[in-house]
Design a protein around this motif. Structure first.
Motif, PDB file in Angstrom:
ATOM      1  N   SER A 298      -6.835   5.057  -1.417  1.00  0.00           N
ATOM      2  CA  SER A 298      -8.233   4.874  -1.827  1.00  0.00           C
ATOM      3  C   SER A 298      -8.628   5.888  -2.886  1.00  0.00           C
ATOM      4  O   SER A 298      -9.298   5.553  -3.876  1.00  0.00           O
ATOM      5  CB  SER A 298      -9.154   4.998  -0.613  1.00  0.00           C
ATOM      6  OG  SER A 298      -8.926   3.966   0.310  1.00  0.00           O
ATOM      7  N   HIS A 299      -8.237   7.130  -2.671  1.00  0.00           N
ATOM      8  CA  HIS A 299      -8.530   8.177  -3.663  1.00  0.00           C
ATOM      9  C   HIS A 299      -7.919   7.823  -5.013  1.00  0.00           C
ATOM     10  O   HIS A 299      -8.585   7.908  -6.045  1.00  0.00           O
ATOM     11  CB  HIS A 299      -7.980   9.520  -3.171  1.00  0.00           C
ATOM     12  CG  HIS A 299      -7.764  10.515  -4.274  1.00  0.00           C
ATOM     13  ND1 HIS A 299      -8.780  11.263  -4.826  1.00  0.00           N
ATOM     14  CD2 HIS A 299      -6.630  10.865  -4.961  1.00  0.00           C
ATOM     15  CE1 HIS A 299      -8.293  12.032  -5.782  1.00  0.00           C
ATOM     16  NE2 HIS A 299      -6.992  11.807  -5.884  1.00  0.00           N
TER      17      HIS A 299
ATOM     18  N   THR B  49       0.821  -1.215   0.000  1.00  0.00           N
ATOM     19  CA  THR B  49       0.000   0.000   0.000  1.00  0.00           C
ATOM     20  C   THR B  49       0.854   1.263   0.000  1.00  0.00           C
ATOM     21  O   THR B  49       0.520   2.257  -0.664  1.00  0.00           O
ATOM     22  CB  THR B  49      -0.943   0.017   1.219  1.00  0.00           C
ATOM     23  OG1 THR B  49      -1.778  -1.145   1.180  1.00  0.00           O
ATOM     24  CG2 THR B  49      -1.828   1.255   1.205  1.00  0.00           C
TER      25      THR B  49
ATOM     26  N   SER C  94     -13.250  -2.125  -6.103  1.00  0.00           N
ATOM     27  CA  SER C  94     -12.344  -1.694  -5.039  1.00  0.00           C
ATOM     28  C   SER C  94     -11.392  -2.802  -4.627  1.00  0.00           C
ATOM     29  O   SER C  94     -10.212  -2.564  -4.332  1.00  0.00           O
ATOM     30  CB  SER C  94     -13.143  -1.227  -3.820  1.00  0.00           C
ATOM     31  OG  SER C  94     -14.000  -0.158  -4.148  1.00  0.00           O
TER      32      SER C  94
ATOM     33  N   MET D 173     -13.601   2.514   1.890  1.00  0.00           N
ATOM     34  CA  MET D 173     -13.353   3.903   1.520  1.00  0.00           C
ATOM     35  C   MET D 173     -13.288   4.069   0.009  1.00  0.00           C
ATOM     36  O   MET D 173     -13.831   5.040  -0.548  1.00  0.00           O
ATOM     37  CB  MET D 173     -12.055   4.403   2.156  1.00  0.00           C
ATOM     38  CG  MET D 173     -11.717   5.851   1.811  1.00  0.00           C
ATOM     39  SD  MET D 173     -10.386   6.537   2.815  1.00  0.00           S
ATOM     40  CE  MET D 173     -11.257   6.723   4.378  1.00  0.00           C
ATOM     41  N   THR D 174     -12.658   3.136  -0.678  1.00  0.00           N
ATOM     42  CA  THR D 174     -12.574   3.217  -2.134  1.00  0.00           C
ATOM     43  C   THR D 174     -13.961   3.127  -2.763  1.00  0.00           C
ATOM     44  O   THR D 174     -14.255   3.813  -3.759  1.00  0.00           O
ATOM     45  CB  THR D 174     -11.673   2.103  -2.686  1.00  0.00           C
ATOM     46  OG1 THR D 174     -10.392   2.167  -2.048  1.00  0.00           O
ATOM     47  CG2 THR D 174     -11.492   2.235  -4.188  1.00  0.00           C
TER      48      THR D 174
ATOM     49  N   PHE E 166      -9.856  -0.284   3.408  1.00  0.00           N
ATOM     50  CA  PHE E 166      -9.492   0.243   2.090  1.00  0.00           C
ATOM     51  C   PHE E 166     -10.636   0.045   1.104  1.00  0.00           C
ATOM     52  O   PHE E 166     -11.005   0.966   0.367  1.00  0.00           O
ATOM     53  CB  PHE E 166      -8.229  -0.461   1.583  1.00  0.00           C
ATOM     54  CG  PHE E 166      -7.882  -0.149   0.153  1.00  0.00           C
ATOM     55  CD1 PHE E 166      -7.185   1.002  -0.170  1.00  0.00           C
ATOM     56  CD2 PHE E 166      -8.262  -1.010  -0.872  1.00  0.00           C
ATOM     57  CE1 PHE E 166      -6.868   1.302  -1.489  1.00  0.00           C
ATOM     58  CE2 PHE E 166      -7.949  -0.727  -2.190  1.00  0.00           C
ATOM     59  CZ  PHE E 166      -7.248   0.432  -2.498  1.00  0.00           C
TER      60      PHE E 166
ATOM     61  N   SER F 226      -6.945   4.941  -6.184  1.00  0.00           N
ATOM     62  CA  SER F 226      -7.516   3.735  -6.776  1.00  0.00           C
ATOM     63  C   SER F 226      -8.841   4.054  -7.472  1.00  0.00           C
ATOM     64  O   SER F 226      -9.086   3.634  -8.604  1.00  0.00           O
ATOM     65  CB  SER F 226      -7.719   2.673  -5.702  1.00  0.00           C
ATOM     66  OG  SER F 226      -6.491   2.296  -5.134  1.00  0.00           O
TER      67      SER F 226
END
Length: 452
Positions: free
Chosen positions: A275-276, A44, A343, A355-356, A352, A278
């Motif tokens: 997350s943003h 990550t 996601s 949020m994604t 993760f 992705s």
């Protein structure tokens, strides 16, 4: 390209051009998609590093390829008005231009980007991976821009299938090099996120070599006699720059604001950054639909405008925009139903994925906004109208997205999602302004045609 006599022929020609563009745009965006997903599965923190590097790289790379894209309407107008004898010279001027532009991008990537990354307060591992990724990616700048010239030339001729076949090779090449370099295979030491940059560069070197082989061997290119090297022509180069710089500038304004939002995310935890990026990466992949419509519109509109057939231009515009709307509804439905599964492609952590998925929910509205704005950009480029749309784009993207995002973050509890709302609003406003500009361009052409 060729003249069509009725709506059925127009539909056939449009999709003959559009579908290969769509396929190769998916392949093109898949290079970033592959880098992101393979790095995310590796680590990550390495994904966050690649994210930061991509946010710096994308605006400048997009600006230069936008400049190169000016070759499409230039060749299209020559084809429409019977000026084929000028095409080869324009092609070579864009080759020379791409080499010059490569130098400036190299200076930025090698010299300035590391200094910018050092000022962002990133975690040590994230900053190190970002710098190494950019340095390795710099090795592929020259072949990437040279290939962009050849691809634009094929597209302008309506031979989008050639571009498609070449770009499809990018997927196995990029994935294969990435697998070897990121994870360390066949005795090569694993490089993590940095290996994704080197893998992409190697893939583009292979692609560039193949593109030039096709260019000089394909029988359909023989009439242009491209094997005869044309000398430097300052006037033709200036013509290309006058048309290309606003195109590149408009693309830069849009991509840069997305990248700046990504850099703003550096103040949030690494989970938010990953997350943003992705969600943004997958949204970019979906952007291949409206972007392909835009590129196809530039090809057909420039040809028909060059020939002075404005009724045909109007029919193509309606056809392209209806196609864009249909594609947007399909992608909207897909993302709504499968956002959690998407996601999970980027990481395995429950937090993760959650949020994604939220970011992807916001990206649903990107699809609708892009459907409105992107085809209009292609239509205006087909008219060779680029300067005013550049100004309109800058006003929309920079005057709305960041100010609105900052205000929402400060006065609401939306947090990082505030910036996505700002981006959606800026896309909608840009579409409205492009439509108003197109209306004015059409009126100007009508007045001109009546006076002749």
């Amino acid at each position: 390209m060729y003249q069509t006599r009725n709506l059925r022929e127009k539909i056939k020609l449009f999709f003959k051009i559009f579908i290969p563009i769509l396929i190769y745009q998916f392949a093109n965006y898949s290079a970033s998609f592959i880098d992101t997903t393979m790095t995310g599965q590796y680590n990550t923190l390495h994904l966050a590093g690649v994210t930061m590097a991509t946010n710096l790289w994308s605006p400048f790379f997009s600006f230069l390829t936008g400049v190169i894209a000016a070759l499409v309407p230039i060749v299209g107008h020559h084809l429409g008005n019977g000026g084929k004898n000028r095409i080869a010279s324009n092609f070579y001027q864009f080759l020379y231009l791409s080499l010059g532009l490569s130098f400036f991008l190299l200076v930025f990537v090698i010299g300035l980007a590391p200094l910018i990354l050092a000022k962002l307060g990133l975690e040590t591992v994230v900053e190190k991976v970002a710098v190494q990724y950019l340095w390795y990616l710099a090795l592929g700048i020259v072949p990437l821009l040279l290939f962009s010239v050849v691809r634009s030339f094929f597209d302008a001729l309506g031979l989008t299938q050639l571009s498609m076949y070449l770009m499809l090779l990018l997927l196995p090449l990029n994935a294969g090099f990435n697998y070897i370099l990121i994870y360390g295979q066949f005795g090569i030491q694993e490089m993590g996120g940095a290996g994704a940059g080197l893998g992409t560069s190697l893939a583009y070197w292979c692609l560039c070599i193949l593109a030039f082989l096709v260019l000089f061997k394909d029988k359909r290119m023989q009439e242009f006699q491209l094997w005869k090297v044309r000398s430097f022509n300052a006037s033709a180069l200036i013509e290309g720059l006058k048309l290309g710089l606003p195109i590149g500038g408009a693309v830069f304004a849009e991509v840069a604001v997305f990248s700046l939002v990504g850099l703003v995310m550096a103040k949030f935890p690494s989970l938010v950054i990953a997350s943003h990026q992705s969600a943004n990466n997958f949204s970019s992949l979906m952007y291949a639909f409206p972007l392909s419509i835009s590129m196809a519109m530039a090809v057909v509109v420039s040809y028909e405008v060059g020939a002075g057939r404005f009724d045909d231009v109007r029919q193509y515009c309606l056809l392209g925009r209806l196609t864009a709307l249909f594609m947007a509804l399909l992608t909207f439905l897909f993302l709504f139903l499968f956002r959690q599964q998407v996601s999970s492609l980027y990481g395995n952590s429950g937090d993760f994925i959650k949020m994604t998925s939220i970011f992807l929910t916001y990206s649903l509205f990107f699809q609708l906004a892009d459907t409105f704005a992107a085809p209009l950009q292609g239509i205006l480029r087909g008219y060779k109208d680029t300067s005013i749309p550049f100004v309109l784009g800058v006003v929309s993207y920079w005057g709305i997205s960041l100010p609105l995002g900052l205000a929402l973050e400060r006065f609401t509890i939306l947090g990082p999602y505030s910036y996505w709302i700002g981006l959606i609003a800026s896309l909608l406003v840009s579409g409205i302004l492009y439509q108003l500009r197109l209306n004015q361009v059409i009126r100007n052409y009508k007045r001109l045609s009546r006076s002749m």
